[in-house]
Design a protein around this motif. Structure first.
Motif: not given
Length: 452
Positions: A131-147, A444-449
């Motif tokens: 998550i910190a490296q900014g990817t999830a499932a091969g696409a850019p990702f930023r969490p909405r809530g804190d992890l 994590v991706r779903t709950f914070l996405g």
């Protein structure tokens, strides 16, 4: 298996092996544990991710590492992944393999902490770094809530240098709206069901101080030997039948079991449950602990010299309490069990930690259900009350939902899984590591996405 899934699973396996080899053995003394070893391992693991984290060290080398990835929406719920880094001692001679070798044999990784709970701590770290490296499932990702990722010390000895200390002194580091920790994931019945720990029993540790009369060991007849008195006290408290209670969590678990209707009825009948326990095989101990406040005399000390009758003895009791049981109830159980021996026994200690439980009607629980169905189509979560202690209790007691979550392969029924906790030949299969890290990544991706 996708390339990304294989990568996450491989990283988890490699990191778990290192954590096991770190030998962070907590024997209950302040000078044990040495969790700083694993903190250094994790700091190295996160190098280049942009996460530095905070290290706290309440006692020399009893360190915890906490990282926080800030979300893009301050109103979005936050999620903490809380994994401990210490393990309990081993009796190496009883193991088939080196308990700290982290060997992989026929797709199974052996070692102390493989399921309690270095497997999850490793998986949490792998997902957090991704998550910190900014990817999830091969696409850019930023969490909405804190992890939050917390690798904490001292869980195996009450958490006074770990989550308890952090709660009392640096709550800002580990606070979150929802928490995942140990120790779910094992199969329940044939539906299939996957256990999730929504709560746990409380604790009320006590010490029995036994007083006899010292004398010469050459003339034992008629002596008031504190060791003999202690032996009888141990027998009585171990055999004492505390009330059988059918909790809602036990009822839900029995409903998920693949047993005949007549057996199910007996397992839900307070008058007949104990007689039905042998039919459950490896599950019997868990079944009993799920329905009873348990009193386990685990440490007995008496005597200093072979020819001296001891005048004092000590019995340390591990007492785990069901919901609704009070400190007065515990005192009453012990007094009733000891009977006339109370003339020689003093009950010491006033620790009392109530049972805790989280609701299942939460947004995170829904995501957990979705994750297990992705892993095993048709699977349903089975809410369970843990019979041991976890760091989740510190959150639940503040009203924060905390769940013990994972996804294990179908080879693991809960009875087998539970017996490896603190036991010999602790191990986990690589399939379970893959299932768990994949499920956690999805959660994590779903709950914070993006808002669903």
């Amino acid at each position: 298996m996708t390339t990304r899934t294989a990568s996450l699973a491989g990283q988890t396996t490699e990191l778990l092996q290192t954590l096991i080899r770190n030998r962070c053995v907590n024997d209950g003394t302040p000078g044990s544990g040495h969790e700083l070893r694993t903190v250094r391992t994790l700091q190295s693991f996160f190098e280049g991710s942009g996460l530095d984290g905070v290290v706290v060290e309440p006692h020399t080398e009893r360190a915890s590492l906490v990282l926080r990835i800030e979300g893009t929406d301050r109103s979005a719920p936050s999620l903490a992944l809380v994994g401990h880094t210490d393990v309990v001692p081993v009796e190496s001679a009883a193991w088939q393999r080196d308990p700290f070798g982290a060997e992989i044999v026929d797709g199974v990784l052996w070692g102390r902490g493989a399921i309690d709970m270095l497997n999850l701590t490793a998986a949490y770290a792998v997902v957090t770094r991704a998550i910190a490296q900014g990817t999830a499932a091969g696409a850019p990702f930023r969490p909405r809530g804190d992890l939050v990722f917390a690798a904490v010390a001292d869980e195996e000895s009450g958490s006074r240098f770990g989550v308890e200390w952090l709660t009392e002194n640096r709550l800002d580091l580990i606070d979150a709206d929802f928490v995942l920790t140990e120790s779910g994931g094992a199969a329940v019945g044939q539906k299939p069901g996957i256990g999730v720990m929504v709560g746990e029993k409380g604790g009320a540790a006590r010490v029995l101080r036994v007083t006899g009369t010292p004398g010469h060991g050459s003339a034992p007849w008629g002596a008031q030997n504190a060791a003999v008195l202690a032996a009888e006290a141990v027998r009585r408290v171990a055999a004492f039948p505390t009330p059988t209670v059918i909790t809602p969590h036990w009822r839900a678990y029995v409903e998920a079991l693949a047993v005949e209707e007549a057996a199910r009825e007996r397992l839900l009948d307070p008058q007949r449950l104990v007689g039905e326990l042998p039919s459950l095989g490896a599950l019997a101990g868990f079944a009993h602990a799920s329905t009873h406040t348990t009193i386990s005399p685990n440490i007995v000390r008496a005597g200093e010299k072979a020819n001296v009758i001891p005048g004092e003895a000590e019995i340390v009791l591990d007492i785990r309490i069901l919901p609704g049981v009070s400190a007065d109830d515990v005192e009453g159980y012990l007094r009733e069990a000891l009977g006339e021996l109370l003339e020689h026994v003093t009950i010491e200690g006033d620790h009392f930690g109530a049972s805790s439980a989280s609701p299942t009607g939460t947004p995170l629980y829904e995501v957990l259900q979705d994750a297990v169905q992705r892993a095993q189509p048709g699977a349903e979560l089975v809410p369970m009350l843990g019979v041991g202690g976890t760091d989740g209790r510190f959150y639940r007691r503040r009203g924060v939902p905390a769940y013990g979550f994972g996804v294990l392969s179908r080879r693991w029924d809960y009875g087998t899984f539970r017996r490896l906790f603190h036991g010999k030949d602790e191990r986990i299969d690589l399939e379970s590591l893959e299932l768990t890290v994949t499920a956690l990544d999805h959660v994590v991706r779903t709950f914070l996405g993006e808002r669903r």
